[in-house]
Design a protein around this motif. Structure first.
Motif, PDB file in Angstrom:
ATOM      1  N   ARG A 167      -6.755   7.298 -16.000  1.00 49.74           N
ATOM      2  CA  ARG A 167      -6.395   5.822 -16.078  1.00 49.74           C
ATOM      3  C   ARG A 167      -7.628   4.714 -15.860  1.00 49.74           C
ATOM      4  N   ASP A 214       1.172   7.295 -11.298  1.00 51.74           N
ATOM      5  CA  ASP A 214      -0.103   7.639 -11.029  1.00 51.74           C
ATOM      6  C   ASP A 214      -0.083   9.213 -10.606  1.00 51.74           C
ATOM      7  N   PRO A 230      -1.837   5.501  -0.893  1.00 55.01           N
ATOM      8  CA  PRO A 230      -2.276   4.460  -0.021  1.00 55.01           C
ATOM      9  C   PRO A 230      -2.064   4.530   1.329  1.00 55.01           C
ATOM     10  N   ASP A 241      -1.979   0.481   6.378  1.00 58.89           N
ATOM     11  CA  ASP A 241      -2.472  -0.363   7.765  1.00 58.89           C
ATOM     12  C   ASP A 241      -1.830  -1.132   8.434  1.00 58.89           C
ATOM     13  N   ARG A 258     -10.520   2.566  10.911  1.00 54.30           N
ATOM     14  CA  ARG A 258      -9.460   1.501  10.518  1.00 54.30           C
ATOM     15  C   ARG A 258      -8.749   0.828  11.580  1.00 54.30           C
ATOM     16  N   TYR A 298      -5.289   2.373 -10.134  1.00 52.74           N
ATOM     17  CA  TYR A 298      -3.980   2.781  -9.956  1.00 52.74           C
ATOM     18  C   TYR A 298      -3.067   1.787 -10.699  1.00 52.74           C
ATOM     19  N   GLU A 358      -0.648  -0.016  -9.632  1.00 49.46           N
ATOM     20  CA  GLU A 358      -0.806  -1.053  -8.852  1.00 49.46           C
ATOM     21  C   GLU A 358      -1.647  -0.946  -7.775  1.00 49.46           C
ATOM     22  N   THR A 364      -3.846  -0.403  -4.454  1.00 47.18           N
ATOM     23  CA  THR A 364      -3.151  -0.392  -3.088  1.00 47.18           C
ATOM     24  C   THR A 364      -3.976  -1.507  -2.279  1.00 47.18           C
ATOM     25  N   GLN A 410      -5.641  -1.498   0.154  1.00 52.42           N
ATOM     26  CA  GLN A 410      -7.185  -1.489   0.298  1.00 52.42           C
ATOM     27  C   GLN A 410      -7.937  -2.020  -0.710  1.00 52.42           C
TER      28      GLN A 410
END
Lengths: 337, 378
Positions: free
Chosen positions: A115, A179, A252, A255, A287, B353, B355, B357, B359
């Protein structure tokens, strides 16, 4: 081995399933809804997969949509790339964690990057299912926790369900994703059973607080979730009220949920089977520290597999994070200050 | 007398029901003992003169393309250029034999094949220019991005060809691989999958003699690379890669073979890389001037022009017209590469991606702030 075949779950209807059956149902429902979805891998057809996750799919959808491939993981994933380029939505099964490594170059150099390198013109909606982790008495090469390799690779989503409901819902979400998704199935939870009520496909990437608590927060995922929940039960007797967060998605990374859950208690322990050095726990601890420093009463600790090659089955219980090791870490969270 | 010295005879015991697959006669799959040639042979008389003139014009164009890309590299307009000089017959034929809806899977040395598919040079060379990883729209041109990891594009071609057949389209995929690439595991897996699936795919191995510096003798002990086909139950063809007419004929037959459902084909084209691996390579360290000179005699462009002139199929005006068209292409390339490419640093985050992320959004904000500070400082 019992069959994983289960009736297709009608949305809204509650059924009692094992995780293996929930995954099987997710594949079947996705294949029924979308004719471009196909399943491919070693032994997925006639046999129904070594864990029976693809049981009955070849019978219902035919050998072309539940494709028994030659035994060659780079070829499997490489072919899936070409299929996705032509508009199909392949769901690839790589039979065991440590047998996925021959597909690494295809995964890192093509699947993860296509991609990006084509500026969005060639997305690859491929789901790569990998049974992973230990605890089933597997001999060498059958128990790796390889999630850090995948989570370290931009362009991949890395998901791992820990409940039967997530086995269904997250696999549907993975297949629906445009994805590529590395979908890590905790093989020791394949036979866990629960009632589920399939709903609409949820977006990926959100963690869930599985247990509210006030003393400290356990951050975990996949095969370690039941261990952490058990530890939280035992801890109650010792006067600790532990929160447990199921991360569900390493990439993802949520957080927001993690930060809120750690700030609420001021103490955190990350728990996973994968080896500690350079493992997901290192990233998570960093993190959390970056975002919660002034809310923390103690350093973020990690309870992980040792930094050793995965041990032989008769010794694996010493390697895997257990209730005692988790509670020992909780005890070290500077309660005296 | 040992057991091995016993005379072998038919065994009286019968094989159990066959669970081990069909045994096939390998003979029909075997390549010719010598590379197939047409030019300078009696069979050449039957070739369509217009096809030969078309191939000639395309080779002239291809040679000029290679020269101009090399010059642009020396001028710093391209980061690196792996020239296909000497391999133009392979490049041109690979593109010419495909239908518009067929797919081409090139590697990094195959930008001339990509241009021959109708992609503008500035888009075909984007990777090598360095402003982006890829230029053209792969779906619009049915041409996959250049693959730099060797032979990894071969299984893609198999998967695409198989998917097309599943969807009822009589589309063929053609994968370009080099002699070095045939040593890679992905080449083996691709041929094996193609054979098992019976996928409509053609593998064209341009055997130019060297993988950077390593000669074929250190690469493979196979009788020829085309013989590798037999181990996968697919057809092997051996062809003179510097004979444009032979290349066109063999590839046309291979593509039709695949399209008609008779299975994949492996074609080995024996050719030569007249230039170094890239502008950064020094070929004098591993091959002699005499060797290169000998191959200059077999330069595909010279071979075809000699044939055309010997048979009165082209005159000076025809040669001049081809050269003029090539100069137009070179001028277009100079013009397009003269202007600086537009770069947008924030685009780094847009296609990781579907969208970004959370981060990546944070990191994009960080870079945006750096860019704003840079702009303020100016």
């Amino acid at each position: 081995m019992s069959t994983a075949t289960a009736p297709a779950a009608a949305s809204g209807a509650t059924t009692s399933l094992t995780m293996a059956q929930a995954l099987n149902t997710a594949l079947r429902d996705a294949m029924r809804e979308d004719p471009t979805v196909l399943v491919m891998g070693e032994d997925v057809g006639t046999l129904g997969g070594v864990f029976r996750i693809t049981d009955g799919l070849a019978a219902e959808f035919g050998a072309d949509r539940c494709l028994d491939t030659p035994l060659a993981e780079a070829g499997i994933l490489g072919s899936a790339v070409g299929m996705a380029m032509y508009g199909l939505r392949p769901v690839v099964e790589l039979q065991f964690d440590a047998f996925a490594y021959p597909a690494f170059e295809q995964l890192l150099s093509h699947v993860a990057k296509m991609r990006n390198r084509t500026a969005g013109r060639l997305p690859l909606p491929i789901t790569i299912r990998i049974p992973y982790g230990g605890g089933i008495g597997g001999v060498e090469h059958h128990s790796d926790s390889s999630e850090a390799y995948y989570a370290h690779t931009p362009g991949l989503h890395v998901l791992t369900p820990a409940t039967v409901a997530d086995g269904y819902g997250m696999l549907r979400a993975a297949i629906a994703s445009d994805d590529p998704v590395v979908f890590l199935e905790p093989k020791r939870l394949y036979w866990s059973k629960d009632e589920i009520t399939p709903g609409p496909v949820e977006p990926i990437g959100r963690a869930v607080v599985r247990r509210q608590g006030t003393s400290a927060t356990l951050l975990t995922y996949g095969p370690s979730l039941p261990v952490c929940l058990e530890a939280a039960e035992v801890a109650r007797a010792e006067g600790w009220d532990l929160a447990v967060v199921d991360l569900r998605s390493l990439t993802p990374f949520d957080d927001e949920t993690v930060t809120a859950a750690v700030r609420a208690t001021g103490r955190a322990v990350v728990v996973h089977e994968a080896t500690g050095f350079g493992g997901p726990g290192a990233e998570i601890a960093a993190r959390v520290t970056e975002r919660c420093f002034h809310h923390l009463a103690a350093p973020v600790l990690r309870v992980t597999g040792f930094d050793i090659p995965y041990p032989p089955p008769m010794l694996e219980r010493h390697h895997l994070p257990g209730v005692d090791r988790i509670l020992d870490a909780v005890a070290r969270l500077q309660w005296e200050q | 007398m040992t057991l091995l010295d016993q005379p072998a005879g038919p065994s009286a015991s019968v094989w159990p029901p066959n669970a081990h697959g069909p045994r096939r006669d390998p003979a029909p799959l075997l390549p010719d003992p010598e590379p197939f040639r047409l030019l300078d042979t009696p069979a050449a008389d039957k070739l369509d003169p217009e096809l030969l003139r078309d191939l000639y014009r395309r080779l002239v164009l291809g040679r000029r393309y290679n020269q101009q890309a090399t010059t642009l590299t020396k001028q710093g307009r391209l980061a690196v250029y792996p020239a296909s000089t000497g391999q133009e017959a392979c490049q041109v034929a690979a593109a010419l034999v495909l239908r518009e809806d067929d797919w081409l899977f090139p590697s990094y040395r195959d930008t001339l094949a990509v241009v021959s598919r109708g992609v503008r040079p500035v888009e075909a060379l984007t990777l090598l220019r360095g402003n982006a990883h890829h230029g053209w729209d792969p779906k619009a041109h049915r041409t996959a991005p250049l693959s730099t990891p060797l032979a990894t594009q071969a299984p893609h071609a198999v998967g695409l060809a198989h998917a097309a057949r599943l969807r009822g389209d009589d589309v063929v995929a053609l994968a370009l691989v080099g002699d070095g690439g045939t040593s890679e595991g992905d080449f083996h897996e691709a041929l094996n999958f193609a054979g098992v699936l019976g996928a409509p795919v053609v593998f064209l191995v341009q055997n130019n003699g060297y993988a950077i510096s390593v000669p074929l003798s250190k690469q493979s002990a196979a009788p020829t690379l085309a013989h590798k086909a037999v181990g996968y139950g697919i057809s092997g063809r051996l062809v003179d890669g510097n004979d444009a007419a032979a290349m066109h004929t063999v590839l046309t037959e291979a593509v039709e073979h695949a399209r008609s459902g008779r299975g994949p084909v492996l074609v080995e084209a024996v050719t030569y890389r007249l230039e170094a691996h890239t502008n950064a390579d020094d070929a004098t360290r591993y091959r002699t001037p005499d060797e290169v000179d000998a191959w200059q005699e077999r330069d595909p462009l010279a071979v075809l022009e000699r044939h055309l002139r010997a048979h009165d199929l082209i005159d000076d005006a025809g040669v001049a017209a081809a050269a003029e068209a090539a100069e137009e292409l070179a001028a277009e390339m100079r013009a397009e590469f003269h202007s600086e490419p537009e770069l947008d640093p924030l685009s780094l985050f847009t296609h990781v991606y579907a969208e970004p992320t959370p981060q990546l959004r944070e990191q994009a904000d960080l870079l945006a702030a750096e860019l704003a500070a840079e702009a303020d400082a100016r």
